[in-house]
Motif scaffolding. Structure first.
Motif, short mmCIF file in Angstrom:
data_model
loop_
_atom_site.label_atom_id
_atom_site.label_comp_id
_atom_site.label_asym_id
_atom_site.label_seq_id
_atom_site.Cartn_x
_atom_site.Cartn_y
_atom_site.Cartn_z
N ASP A 74 0.97 -1.20 -0.02
CA ASP A 74 0.25 -0.10 -0.22
C ASP A 74 0.84 1.36 -0.08
OD1 ASP A 74 -2.27 -1.57 0.03
OD2 ASP A 74 -2.49 -1.67 2.30
N GLY A 75 1.84 1.19 0.80
CA GLY A 75 2.86 2.32 1.14
C GLY A 75 3.76 2.43 -0.66
N GLY A 125 0.96 7.11 -6.69
CA GLY A 125 0.02 8.11 -6.59
C GLY A 125 -0.24 9.25 -7.41
N ALA A 126 -0.50 9.91 -6.71
CA ALA A 126 -0.86 11.51 -7.40
C ALA A 126 0.02 12.41 -7.61
CB ALA A 126 -1.87 12.36 -6.45
N GLN A 127 1.12 12.66 -6.56
CA GLN A 127 2.76 12.93 -6.65
C GLN A 127 3.31 11.64 -6.64
OE1 GLN A 127 2.01 16.22 -4.47
NE2 GLN A 127 2.77 17.64 -5.71
N PRO A 128 4.04 11.40 -7.30
CA PRO A 128 4.85 10.56 -7.26
C PRO A 128 6.03 10.77 -7.04
CG PRO A 128 3.19 9.70 -9.74
CD PRO A 128 2.69 11.34 -9.21
N ALA A 129 6.75 10.22 -6.07
CA ALA A 129 7.93 9.95 -5.72
C ALA A 129 9.33 9.60 -6.25
CB ALA A 129 7.85 9.97 -4.37
N ALA A 130 8.97 8.11 -6.75
CA ALA A 130 10.18 7.86 -7.68
C ALA A 130 9.35 7.24 -9.21
CB ALA A 130 10.76 7.14 -6.86
#
Length: 166
Positions: free
Chosen positions: A42-43, A50-55
């Protein structure tokens, strides 16, 4: 593995999250950090898709079988005035080492960096991981021996965050 394995690199999708988590666990085991690998499906789904992908993640396959991955994101160089590409993790499963997949993953990342006009492509490697260091040298990488990584996490991170603002 065939004499000339078919190598392929593709962007990960949300369907790959369980695979990505498994590859992270295998990497953590290799790096002797299994207890530190606490990421959940899930994390990862939220952070990567998600809306603002970190990677972002590339999946490497050998003859259609998931054999490795590269997880990367952008950083920024104030000196160059450009973003860079930072490779957080590169992992090829032991059975597929020597297939050329690692070099293909790195070349794919270099192409992404060039296409996105990045000024640098950087990563860290554990100082005891001599096979990886030798591999990176064959690619033309230069060690940044005068730099050391600094890190805040856990209690130290929270303690600094709670420090009174001026």
């Amino acid at each position: 593995m065939a004499a000339h394995p078919l190598l392929s690199i593709r962007p990960a999708t949300t369907d790959d999250v369980p695979l990505i988590r498994q590859l992270i666990a295998e990497l953590a085991e290799y790096e002797r950090l299994a207890d530190a690998a606490v990421a959940t499906d899930d994390g990862l789904r939220a952070q990567l898709f998600g809306a603002q992908p970190a990677a972002e993640v590339l999946i490497g396959e050998v003859d259609g079988e998931a054999a490795g991955f590269a997880l990367f994101f952008h950083n920024f160089s104030t000196f160059l005035g450009k973003r860079g590409l930072y490779l957080e993790d590169l992992f090829v499963r032991p059975a597929f080492r020597g297939s050329g997949l690692g070099r293909h993953l790195m070349a794919s990342l270099a192409r992404i960096a060039v296409r996105r006009d990045c000024g640098r492509f950087e990563w860290s490697v554990l100082d005891w991981n001599l096979p990886a260091i030798r591999f990176y040298r064959t690619l033309g990488a230069v060690g940044m021996d005068e730099w050391t990584v600094q890190r805040l996490e856990g209690d130290a991170l929270h303690a600094l965050a709670s420090h009174d603002a001026l």
